[in-house]
Design a protein around this motif. Sequence first.
Motif, PDB file in Angstrom:
ATOM      1  N   LEU A   1       0.822  -1.208   0.000  1.00 22.59           N
ATOM      2  CA  LEU A   1       0.000   0.000   0.000  1.00 22.59           C
ATOM      3  C   LEU A   1       0.864   1.271   0.000  1.00 22.59           C
ATOM      4  N   LYS A   2       1.975   1.208   0.691  1.00 30.73           N
ATOM      5  CA  LYS A   2       2.872   2.348   0.714  1.00 30.73           C
ATOM      6  C   LYS A   2       3.420   2.645  -0.682  1.00 30.73           C
ATOM      7  N   GLU A   3       3.839   1.586  -1.388  1.00 28.15           N
ATOM      8  CA  GLU A   3       4.366   1.778  -2.735  1.00 28.15           C
ATOM      9  C   GLU A   3       3.280   2.262  -3.699  1.00 28.15           C
ATOM     10  N   LEU A   4       2.060   1.743  -3.520  1.00 32.42           N
ATOM     11  CA  LEU A   4       0.968   2.204  -4.375  1.00 32.42           C
ATOM     12  C   LEU A   4       0.670   3.682  -4.164  1.00 32.42           C
ATOM     13  N   SER A   5       0.803   4.146  -2.931  1.00 31.77           N
ATOM     14  CA  SER A   5       0.504   5.547  -2.642  1.00 31.77           C
ATOM     15  C   SER A   5       1.471   6.497  -3.358  1.00 31.77           C
ATOM     16  N   THR A   6       2.698   6.014  -3.593  1.00 29.30           N
ATOM     17  CA  THR A   6       3.660   6.865  -4.321  1.00 29.30           C
ATOM     18  C   THR A   6       3.235   7.086  -5.773  1.00 29.30           C
ATOM     19  N   PHE A   7       2.346   6.228  -6.259  1.00 29.78           N
ATOM     20  CA  PHE A   7       1.841   6.364  -7.627  1.00 29.78           C
ATOM     21  C   PHE A   7       0.425   6.941  -7.663  1.00 29.78           C
ATOM     22  N   GLY A   8      -0.021   7.504  -6.541  1.00 28.55           N
ATOM     23  CA  GLY A   8      -1.329   8.131  -6.505  1.00 28.55           C
ATOM     24  C   GLY A   8      -2.473   7.179  -6.268  1.00 28.55           C
ATOM     25  N   VAL A   9      -2.182   5.950  -5.806  1.00 29.61           N
ATOM     26  CA  VAL A   9      -3.226   4.961  -5.554  1.00 29.61           C
ATOM     27  C   VAL A   9      -3.566   4.965  -4.070  1.00 29.61           C
ATOM     28  N   GLU A  10      -4.860   5.116  -3.769  1.00 29.98           N
ATOM     29  CA  GLU A  10      -5.325   5.112  -2.388  1.00 29.98           C
ATOM     30  C   GLU A  10      -6.404   4.044  -2.214  1.00 29.98           C
ATOM     31  N   ARG A  11      -6.389   3.406  -1.039  1.00 31.91           N
ATOM     32  CA  ARG A  11      -7.379   2.365  -0.764  1.00 31.91           C
ATOM     33  C   ARG A  11      -8.598   2.963  -0.059  1.00 31.91           C
ATOM     34  N   ILE A  12      -9.776   2.480  -0.435  1.00 30.92           N
ATOM     35  CA  ILE A  12     -11.020   2.947   0.183  1.00 30.92           C
ATOM     36  C   ILE A  12     -11.475   1.894   1.196  1.00 30.92           C
ATOM     37  N   ASP A  13     -11.456   2.271   2.474  1.00 32.83           N
ATOM     38  CA  ASP A  13     -11.906   1.383   3.562  1.00 32.83           C
ATOM     39  C   ASP A  13     -12.818   2.205   4.463  1.00 32.83           C
ATOM     40  N   PRO A  14     -14.100   2.362   4.055  1.00 31.00           N
ATOM     41  CA  PRO A  14     -14.962   3.388   4.666  1.00 31.00           C
ATOM     42  C   PRO A  14     -15.856   2.903   5.812  1.00 31.00           C
ATOM     43  N   VAL A  15     -15.397   2.040   6.648  1.00 30.13           N
ATOM     44  CA  VAL A  15     -16.235   1.551   7.758  1.00 30.13           C
ATOM     45  C   VAL A  15     -16.609   2.724   8.669  1.00 30.13           C
ATOM     46  N   GLY A  16     -17.929   2.862   8.955  1.00 27.99           N
ATOM     47  CA  GLY A  16     -18.415   3.923   9.830  1.00 27.99           C
ATOM     48  C   GLY A  16     -18.609   5.258   9.138  1.00 27.99           C
ATOM     49  N   GLU A  17     -18.188   5.385   7.883  1.00 31.59           N
ATOM     50  CA  GLU A  17     -18.348   6.651   7.178  1.00 31.59           C
ATOM     51  C   GLU A  17     -19.729   6.738   6.528  1.00 31.59           C
ATOM     52  N   PRO A  18     -20.220   7.952   6.256  1.00 36.29           N
ATOM     53  CA  PRO A  18     -21.493   8.098   5.536  1.00 36.29           C
ATOM     54  C   PRO A  18     -21.396   7.494   4.140  1.00 36.29           C
ATOM     55  N   PHE A  19     -22.500   6.939   3.708  1.00 39.39           N
ATOM     56  CA  PHE A  19     -22.517   6.311   2.385  1.00 39.39           C
ATOM     57  C   PHE A  19     -22.396   7.383   1.294  1.00 39.39           C
ATOM     58  N   ASP A  20     -21.487   7.155   0.346  1.00 38.04           N
ATOM     59  CA  ASP A  20     -21.274   8.070  -0.787  1.00 38.04           C
ATOM     60  C   ASP A  20     -21.378   7.253  -2.065  1.00 38.04           C
ATOM     61  N   PRO A  21     -22.427   7.443  -2.840  1.00 37.73           N
ATOM     62  CA  PRO A  21     -22.583   6.630  -4.058  1.00 37.73           C
ATOM     63  C   PRO A  21     -21.492   6.850  -5.091  1.00 37.73           C
ATOM     64  N   ASN A  22     -20.728   7.928  -4.949  1.00 38.90           N
ATOM     65  CA  ASN A  22     -19.648   8.193  -5.912  1.00 38.90           C
ATOM     66  C   ASN A  22     -18.453   7.253  -5.716  1.00 38.90           C
ATOM     67  N   VAL A  23     -18.274   6.796  -4.479  1.00 38.85           N
ATOM     68  CA  VAL A  23     -17.113   5.935  -4.208  1.00 38.85           C
ATOM     69  C   VAL A  23     -17.506   4.615  -3.548  1.00 38.85           C
ATOM     70  N   HIS A  24     -18.787   4.474  -3.213  1.00 39.95           N
ATOM     71  CA  HIS A  24     -19.244   3.246  -2.542  1.00 39.95           C
ATOM     72  C   HIS A  24     -20.331   2.574  -3.372  1.00 39.95           C
TER      73      HIS A  24
END
Length: 221
Positions: free
Chosen positions: A155-178
Amino acid sequence: MTEEKQPEEMNVKAEAQVQETKAQPDEDVVLQQGEEVVKADASSQEQNAGQEEAQAKEDPQVTIAALKSQLEVLAKQALSDKEKMLRAVAEADNSRKRAEADVERERKYALEKFVKALIPVVDSLDMALEAGKSKSENAQDAMVQGVEATLRLFLKELSTFGVERIDPVGEPFDPNVHQAISMIPSKDVKPNCIVSVMQKGFILNGRVVRPATVMVAKAAE
């Protein structure tokens, strides 16, 4: 006798003056004649010049020499233009070839940095598998720890290339990313918030590559 002679003498003098006046030329007439002579001379000179020019033009040797001179000048100019055109074409062709080579090189090695970043991840996975094959009591724990370390590195190496992981437990539902697969009642999570994540999502430089698959909470009945 004397009185009779005086009128006669006067008449003689008058006639002499008249004859003398007639003998003197009129100035206007002289000037006009002079202008006519000058115009005649100028006209004659123009005619002579015109005849000489016509003779020169009619001379085939003079015409051929002039045409040859013009032809040589045009031939030199055409040769110079042709050389310039050939150089321009050659430069354009070389530029095209260089551009094609650059594009091909970029296509082949565009993922070079990404591959170099993933190589340590592969090494870490190899080490985790070797630890899992061990028959020691702590082999399983070591393998789990190795996989977790590998995941963090990945995950660290992916972040250097602009890649981020979505792990939205407890967050409000967003149809754009969920992407919701179901809604379940929950007392612990607010309505319309994410209860659990079935599959994590990924974002590349702000663009959703894969939405997170989630379960959304609703009010308890």
